[in-house]
Design a protein around this motif. Sequence first.
Motif, PDB file in Angstrom:
ATOM      1  N   GLY A  70       0.819  -1.216   0.000  1.00 17.61           N
ATOM      2  CA  GLY A  70       0.000   0.000   0.000  1.00 17.61           C
ATOM      3  C   GLY A  70       0.847   1.257   0.000  1.00 17.61           C
ATOM      4  N   ASP A  71       0.510   2.192   0.896  1.00 18.52           N
ATOM      5  CA  ASP A  71       1.271   3.440   0.963  1.00 18.52           C
ATOM      6  C   ASP A  71       2.511   3.325   1.836  1.00 18.52           C
ATOM      7  OD1 ASP A  71       0.214   3.348   3.480  1.00 18.52           O
ATOM      8  OD2 ASP A  71      -1.016   5.147   3.290  1.00 18.52           O
ATOM      9  N   GLY A  72       2.821   2.101   2.282  1.00 20.06           N
ATOM     10  CA  GLY A  72       4.069   1.869   3.013  1.00 20.06           C
ATOM     11  C   GLY A  72       3.991   2.046   4.515  1.00 20.06           C
ATOM     12  N   TYR A  73       2.799   2.195   5.065  1.00 24.72           N
ATOM     13  CA  TYR A  73       2.687   2.448   6.507  1.00 24.72           C
ATOM     14  C   TYR A  73       3.347   1.329   7.319  1.00 24.72           C
ATOM     15  CZ  TYR A  73       0.681   4.060  10.913  1.00 24.72           C
ATOM     16  OH  TYR A  73       0.522   4.523  12.186  1.00 24.72           O
ATOM     17  N   ASP A  74       2.978   0.077   7.021  1.00 22.55           N
ATOM     18  CA  ASP A  74       3.560  -1.048   7.759  1.00 22.55           C
ATOM     19  C   ASP A  74       5.043  -1.208   7.450  1.00 22.55           C
ATOM     20  OD1 ASP A  74       1.128  -1.686   8.961  1.00 22.55           O
ATOM     21  OD2 ASP A  74       0.530  -2.990   7.305  1.00 22.55           O
ATOM     22  N   LEU A  75       5.418  -0.926   6.224  1.00 18.23           N
ATOM     23  CA  LEU A  75       6.814  -1.029   5.812  1.00 18.23           C
ATOM     24  C   LEU A  75       7.694  -0.098   6.649  1.00 18.23           C
ATOM     25  CD1 LEU A  75       8.386  -2.606   3.602  1.00 18.23           C
ATOM     26  CD2 LEU A  75       8.166  -0.586   2.158  1.00 18.23           C
ATOM     27  N   PHE A  76       7.262   1.144   6.796  1.00 20.74           N
ATOM     28  CA  PHE A  76       8.018   2.102   7.595  1.00 20.74           C
ATOM     29  C   PHE A  76       7.927   1.776   9.084  1.00 20.74           C
ATOM     30  CE2 PHE A  76       7.892   4.543   3.705  1.00 20.74           C
ATOM     31  CZ  PHE A  76       9.107   5.216   3.718  1.00 20.74           C
ATOM     32  N   LEU A  77       6.779   1.266   9.510  1.00 21.03           N
ATOM     33  CA  LEU A  77       6.619   0.863  10.904  1.00 21.03           C
ATOM     34  C   LEU A  77       7.664  -0.183  11.281  1.00 21.03           C
ATOM     35  CD1 LEU A  77       4.702   0.881  13.508  1.00 21.03           C
ATOM     36  CD2 LEU A  77       3.646  -1.133  12.477  1.00 21.03           C
TER      37      LEU A  77
END
Length: 256
Positions: free
Chosen positions: A69-76
């Motif tokens: 998606g917009d990377g929220y979990d990735l950055f988390l």
Amino acid sequence: MNSEEAKHNQADFTPIELRLLRYQNNWHYNSYTAHYVWWKKRFRIKQLLLEFLQRRTKSSLRILDLGCGDGYDLFLMAKEINSLKKTMAPDARCVGIDIASENIDYIRKRVAYEGYSDMIEVYQGDIGEYLEKFPPASFDFILCSEVVEHLPGPEKVVLGISRLLASRGRVVITTPNIRNTISRIGARFRRKKNQCKVPISTIEEDEGLCLCYGHISLRNYRDWVKLFYSAGLRTVNIHRGPLVYGYCWLDEKPVI
């Protein structure tokens, strides 16, 4: 405003601004129960990652976020690892794949802005096809959150995940459970009231569940477990989602 004028006005926005605009026009934006649902889910993902890291002895770590998606979990996950890099994962890399080009453009800008170029890399394309491009056992931790229910053939993706998972690796998959009582009650209320103005495309009468948001492969958790075992994955734990169901009509209830 006609469609041509709308297209012209949208062209004035950057991809980041367009994402913000779309999000703010979504009913989730002003729903605190929906925000709680997503916070709870992501809090649990972070916990599972930390538990996995504490059991590891290797310095290298490869993480894959499918349908990022917009990377929220990735950055988390990247930020959590970054805070522990010196002690747990000094050689960590996070890879994200998403089919939407605007998501990938946004993540790349954010990666450059926040200085994660040495840690995060993303690819745009179909996750089923990308799974075949990586060599076997490429990743230690794989996240696939709220994705499999959108796929016409989740079996292929689950098999791909199994192939890419390294020995003693961990997979975290989150998806709606169509047998969940709270979800079924919420779906009944939504179908009856439709207060959130969500377009309803199809109703699966037998399950009492609204098949909107592109949910085309909804199953109960027992069916998912059978699929995981058939793909060679062992189920370690099953965690239920938040008790509160995220809907704007629930926001109006004082008890919540």
